[in-house]
Design an enzyme around this catalytic site. Structure first.
Site, short mmCIF file in Angstrom:
data_model
loop_
_atom_site.label_atom_id
_atom_site.label_comp_id
_atom_site.label_asym_id
_atom_site.label_seq_id
_atom_site.Cartn_x
_atom_site.Cartn_y
_atom_site.Cartn_z
N SER A 92 3.62 -1.82 10.18
CA SER A 92 5.15 -2.16 10.35
C SER A 92 5.64 -3.35 10.10
O SER A 92 6.59 -3.90 10.66
CB SER A 92 5.53 -1.73 11.75
OG SER A 92 5.13 -0.13 11.99
N HIS A 120 -9.58 1.70 4.88
CA HIS A 120 -7.92 1.73 5.43
C HIS A 120 -8.16 2.47 6.75
O HIS A 120 -8.97 3.64 6.80
CB HIS A 120 -7.10 2.28 4.56
CG HIS A 120 -5.56 2.28 5.09
ND1 HIS A 120 -5.04 3.35 6.07
CD2 HIS A 120 -4.79 1.19 5.21
CE1 HIS A 120 -3.88 2.93 6.42
NE2 HIS A 120 -3.71 1.63 6.08
N ASN A 146 0.86 -1.33 0.00
CA ASN A 146 0.14 0.09 0.04
C ASN A 146 0.67 1.32 -0.14
O ASN A 146 1.63 1.44 1.05
CB ASN A 146 -0.80 -0.30 1.31
CG ASN A 146 -1.67 1.25 1.45
OD1 ASN A 146 -1.90 1.98 0.57
ND2 ASN A 146 -2.16 1.37 2.54
N TRP A 147 1.17 1.97 -1.08
CA TRP A 147 1.92 3.00 -1.38
C TRP A 147 1.43 4.29 -0.67
O TRP A 147 2.02 5.23 -0.72
CB TRP A 147 2.50 3.07 -2.66
CG TRP A 147 3.32 1.91 -3.28
CD1 TRP A 147 3.74 0.74 -2.68
CD2 TRP A 147 3.68 1.87 -4.43
NE1 TRP A 147 4.36 -0.01 -3.52
CE2 TRP A 147 4.42 0.70 -4.50
CE3 TRP A 147 3.71 2.67 -5.85
CZ2 TRP A 147 5.09 0.14 -5.78
CZ3 TRP A 147 4.04 2.01 -6.73
CH2 TRP A 147 5.04 1.11 -7.02
N LYS A 148 0.13 4.25 -0.29
CA LYS A 148 -0.43 5.57 0.35
C LYS A 148 -0.12 6.76 -0.63
O LYS A 148 -0.12 6.67 -1.99
CB LYS A 148 -0.06 5.59 1.61
CG LYS A 148 0.06 4.55 2.44
CD LYS A 148 0.29 4.74 3.99
CE LYS A 148 -0.05 3.38 4.44
NZ LYS A 148 0.10 3.59 6.05
N GLU A 206 -5.20 -4.39 10.71
CA GLU A 206 -4.29 -3.51 10.95
C GLU A 206 -4.31 -2.57 12.10
O GLU A 206 -5.10 -1.50 12.38
CB GLU A 206 -4.12 -2.43 9.91
CG GLU A 206 -3.91 -2.94 8.46
CD GLU A 206 -3.49 -2.20 7.40
OE1 GLU A 206 -2.35 -2.56 6.96
OE2 GLU A 206 -4.00 -1.10 7.10
N GLY A 224 3.13 2.70 10.42
CA GLY A 224 3.73 3.67 10.33
C GLY A 224 4.73 4.05 11.43
O GLY A 224 5.24 5.06 11.65
N GLY A 227 2.83 -1.03 4.21
CA GLY A 227 2.92 0.43 3.82
C GLY A 227 4.60 0.82 3.54
O GLY A 227 4.87 0.62 2.50
N GLY A 228 5.04 1.51 4.48
CA GLY A 228 6.42 2.04 4.35
C GLY A 228 7.33 0.89 3.55
O GLY A 228 8.33 1.03 2.68
N GLU A 277 -6.60 5.10 7.68
CA GLU A 277 -6.41 6.59 7.34
C GLU A 277 -7.79 7.06 6.74
O GLU A 277 -7.73 8.19 7.04
CB GLU A 277 -5.04 6.73 6.59
CG GLU A 277 -3.86 6.64 7.33
CD GLU A 277 -2.66 5.83 6.59
OE1 GLU A 277 -2.65 5.90 5.36
OE2 GLU A 277 -1.75 5.53 7.31
P1 PGA Z 1 2.87 0.41 7.55
O1 PGA Z 1 1.63 0.72 6.91
O2 PGA Z 1 3.57 -0.91 6.86
O3 PGA Z 1 3.79 1.54 7.16
O4 PGA Z 1 2.88 0.34 9.09
C1 PGA Z 1 0.63 -0.61 6.79
C2 PGA Z 1 -0.64 0.14 6.28
O5 PGA Z 1 -1.28 1.22 6.49
O6 PGA Z 1 -1.25 -0.70 5.21
#
Ligand code: PGA
Length: 255
Positions: free
Chosen positions: A216, A98, A11-13, A170, A176, A237-238, A100
């Protein structure tokens, strides 16, 4: 040995222009060549990069995903993206609800379920996200929050549709932040989710549903998380932003 085939999605956001996305994907597909027999993989770039990278993924075993979609088919909805628009670009998966989106854009379980229903009817495969905040966890509310979110977010989904749906657990406090849920903490919630899916859709369906962990996940913790009975993949994500790190994570997950 797990029966379910692992599924890892990046997930590149709101990261990477179309050109940057193309560069990353070109490198990634070389590094994960031949792995698609063992693991399902996808990348979910911003909408603006979908068109550019779709042809680069063809025949590579890495699927294309989007990060959101509208619950409406078309019309006067400024700024929204429809299922048909995504399908035309070769999108297969779509992340829905998600944390966010829930936290910053007010998405509710009701909206999430509408989006999931809509995606499924259109032929997209949803990745529906659930997760508790730190305050909820510390207040002993993890089970009740996950139960309510899961039931609300999957309202109206049929057992057949559930087979096409992935759940991503999640924990908000792990996204993050560098704080991963321990494999045992994650497994506990994944088992709860599998039990809820059994109650809602029956055992045969629940046993087949992929439940990803997200928060993470990195190359160096992927293996121990995936070793858990009910953890069937990851939403990353990251650590999905660079080809080297993401391919290492994928390799470790299946090692
Ligand atoms: P993260 O994000 O791996 O950067 O913690 C995961 C996500 O929000 O899908």
């Amino acid at each position: 040995m797990k029966q379910r085939k692992l599924f890892i999605a990046g997930n590149w956001k709101m990261n990477k222009t179309a050109a940057e996305a193309a560069q990353m994907v070109s490198a990634l597909v070389k590094k994960v060549e031949g792995l698609s027999d063992k693991i399902n993989m996808a990348v979910c770039p911003p909408f603006t990069a979908l068109d550019r990278i779709s042809p680069l993924l063809k025949g590579t075993g890495v699927a294309l995903g989007a990060q959101n979609l509208s619950e409406k088919a078309s019309g006067a909805y400024t700024g929204e993206i429809s299922a048909a628009m995504l399908l035309e670009l070769g999108v297969k998966h779509v992340i829905i609800g998600h944390s966010e989106r829930r936290q910053y854009y007010g998405e509710t379980d009701e909206l999430v379920s509408k989006k999931a229903k809509f995606a499924l009817a259109a032929g997209l495969l949803p990745i529906v996200c659930v997760g508790e905040t730190l305050q909820e966890r510390e207040g002993g509310k993890t089970s009740s929050v996950i139960t309510a979110q899961l039931k609300g977010s999957l309202a109206g989904i049929t057992p057949d549709e559930m087979l096409k749906t992935t759940i991503a657990y999640e924990p908000v406090w792990a996204i993050g932040t560098g704080k991963t849920a321990s494999p045992d903490q994650a497994q506990e919630v994944h088992a709860l989710i599998r039990k809820l899916l059994t109650d809602l859709f029956g055992k045969a369906v629940a046993e087949k549903v992929i439940i990803q962990y997200g928060g993470s996940v990195k190359a160096d913790n992927a293996r121990e998380l995936m070793a858990k009975q009910d953890i069937d993949g990851a939403l990353v994500g990251g650590a999905s932003l660079d080809a080297e790190g993401f391919s290492a994570l994928i390799r470790n997950a299946i090692s």
